[in-house]
Write an enzyme that holds these catalytic residues in place. Sequence first.
Site, short mmCIF file in Angstrom:
data_model
loop_
_atom_site.label_atom_id
_atom_site.label_comp_id
_atom_site.label_asym_id
_atom_site.label_seq_id
_atom_site.Cartn_x
_atom_site.Cartn_y
_atom_site.Cartn_z
N SER A 1 -5.96 -0.93 -7.59
CA SER A 1 -5.32 -0.17 -6.28
C SER A 1 -5.27 -1.04 -5.09
O SER A 1 -4.74 -2.32 -5.14
CB SER A 1 -5.93 1.03 -6.12
OG SER A 1 -5.11 2.01 -5.26
N ASP B 1 -0.89 -1.42 -6.16
CA ASP B 1 -0.12 -0.53 -7.03
C ASP B 1 1.09 0.19 -6.80
O ASP B 1 1.56 0.77 -7.49
CB ASP B 1 -1.16 -0.05 -8.18
CG ASP B 1 -1.84 1.16 -7.40
OD1 ASP B 1 -2.26 1.04 -6.06
OD2 ASP B 1 -2.04 2.16 -8.35
N ARG C 1 -0.21 3.93 -2.53
CA ARG C 1 -0.21 4.31 -1.20
C ARG C 1 0.67 3.98 -0.22
O ARG C 1 1.44 3.01 -0.58
CB ARG C 1 -1.73 3.95 -1.03
CG ARG C 1 -2.83 4.46 -1.66
CD ARG C 1 -4.17 3.82 -0.90
NE ARG C 1 -5.22 4.27 -2.13
CZ ARG C 1 -6.37 4.54 -1.43
NH1 ARG C 1 -6.73 4.28 -0.36
NH2 ARG C 1 -7.45 4.90 -2.28
N GLU D 1 -3.31 13.17 0.89
CA GLU D 1 -4.65 12.95 0.99
C GLU D 1 -4.81 11.96 2.09
O GLU D 1 -3.60 11.03 2.47
CB GLU D 1 -5.37 12.44 -0.09
CG GLU D 1 -4.74 11.14 -0.69
CD GLU D 1 -5.52 10.96 -2.20
OE1 GLU D 1 -5.94 11.79 -2.62
OE2 GLU D 1 -5.23 9.92 -2.66
N LYS E 1 0.32 9.84 -6.82
CA LYS E 1 0.88 9.64 -5.58
C LYS E 1 1.92 8.42 -5.68
O LYS E 1 1.89 7.67 -6.46
CB LYS E 1 -0.37 9.09 -4.65
CG LYS E 1 -1.28 8.22 -5.13
CD LYS E 1 -2.49 8.35 -3.82
CE LYS E 1 -3.67 7.37 -4.17
NZ LYS E 1 -4.48 7.92 -4.77
#
Length: 582
Positions: free
Chosen positions: A124, A301, A304, A386, A399
């Site tokens: 990530s 990735d 986000r 989040e 996400k």
Amino acid sequence: MVLFNVSRVETTPFGDQKPGTSGLRKKVKVFKQPNYLQNFVQSTFNALTPQNVRGATLVVSGDGRYFSKDAIQIITKMAAGNGLRRVWVGQNGLLSTPAVSAVIRERVGVDGSKATGAFILTASHNPGGPNEDFGIKYNMENGGPAPEGITDKIYENTKTIKEYLTADLPDVDITTIGVTSFSGSEGQFDVEVFDSASDYIKLMKSIFDFESIRKLLSSPKFTFCYDALHGVAGAYAKRIFVEELGAQESSLLNCVPKEDFGGGHPDPNLTYAKELVARMGLGKSNSEVEPPEFGAAADGDADRNMVLGKRFFVTPSDSVAIIAANAVEAIPYFSAGLKGVARSMPTSAALDVVAKSLNLKFFEVPTGWKFFGNLMDAGLCSVCGEESFGTGSDHIREKDGIWAVLAWLSILAYKNRENLGGGKLVTVEDIVHNHWATYGRHYYTRYDYENVDAGAAKELMACLVKLQSSLTEVNEIVSGIQSDVSKVVHADEFEYKDPVDGSISKHQGIRYLFEDGSRLVFRLSGTGSEGATIRLYIEQYEKDPSKTGRDSQDALAPLVAVALGLXKMQEFTGRSAPTVIT
């Protein structure tokens, strides 16, 4: 057709293969140990039902970080050895995490096949390179991360594994789109390399009104900037923003995916996305060039996102609340209404206020996207988010960073539908200020203390739990630190009972709740590869529209002092300041 044989390879367990909220993340040198990756992959196959292995279709791709290409070849050979029928690989081994979810849910192979799961090769937002991090996680047939029942089984298997299965296949060319077929004792095995972006773009076009976004991006009034931080989002950015939506190619920053993310930290926040932050006028030195109206960044990735206006930062907690408040009007996919909304516990309560005002179902869940996935599969949640820069919806079970950017562009296009020709542009800052005027503002900040000694971090958390048994003592400490803050009325460790499957998740963060709606939350994070990370979340609700325009660090200074004193942060960690403030 190349023939292959399957062999059983003896191995011994490693003691450190417990998957966290997002799979297994370690330094590359750990994954390069003989049989380390193989043990985890075999333990995963052994944890799945036979129909999800034998004769099944597996997606294997990731964010392109260092060691991914080697891992794809290892996993492909093991898939053949374990009796899978086919493996799908994104061209060059690249698929964003949201695209993997979309591929599992939407894609049909050249032979009519559907995927039953995926290995996603990513750590990530953690750095990449020979001396940095690698990661692997398994996603299920719904496109979402493996639930705890599966990850617990995987971990148990890693502790007892004695052998793994692999096939003597040659390495497969993953740079060229097409199907390579092999023949084994149980029949044919195919590796299909496919275009990384087309399935995902098709899904985005079914959700958003691309024509209205195109009008916005083609307006001389509106300027745009997108930073992929050399992560996998770069494989999608040019196709979507330039080719589909008509943005200038010069509006893309760092959009060539690199194994080491260009030596940077692919985490879209104000600390690590330095180039974008400077271009948007939020850097320490003000640029003479007028900043763009809208800026956004992705992590390694691409699940986000960070959203910025001209000289203006949108907190992720506000972002999900604003998307939820405007979704029905601005995004065709939601035109029939929202089924419900959800946020992770540390995320600010901005979404709660929107849900109450719009009479929507609302859920507060532990950190980890799989909790949202359960709600979505049950038809209870449409939009969720989040505070750690993750926003998404029920279009997939991860996400989705580019989805969030398209959602914001849709809201901007809707708000400006009448005035692209003439009149003042409604800006990102205008949208946020109007939202605060309607719903109030949740002043919010997060302090991250990274790579803290794990023993000291656990001790700090244990002291905070012990303190919760006496609110009188807590309030004495609080008033001794800062006399002008509200009093603590509730303190607990957050526990969640899943309304869908009844499962209970304990020890999900330590909370101190104040009479005026303020909150302090302390969590130990499981996503770093070394040491412990203490995350401290500080929030204060302000309903008075005349008081919503303050600087958040100034507004929160009294609560920050309380949080650091209550936790004895410096005493336990030896740190006089956090690593990152968001």
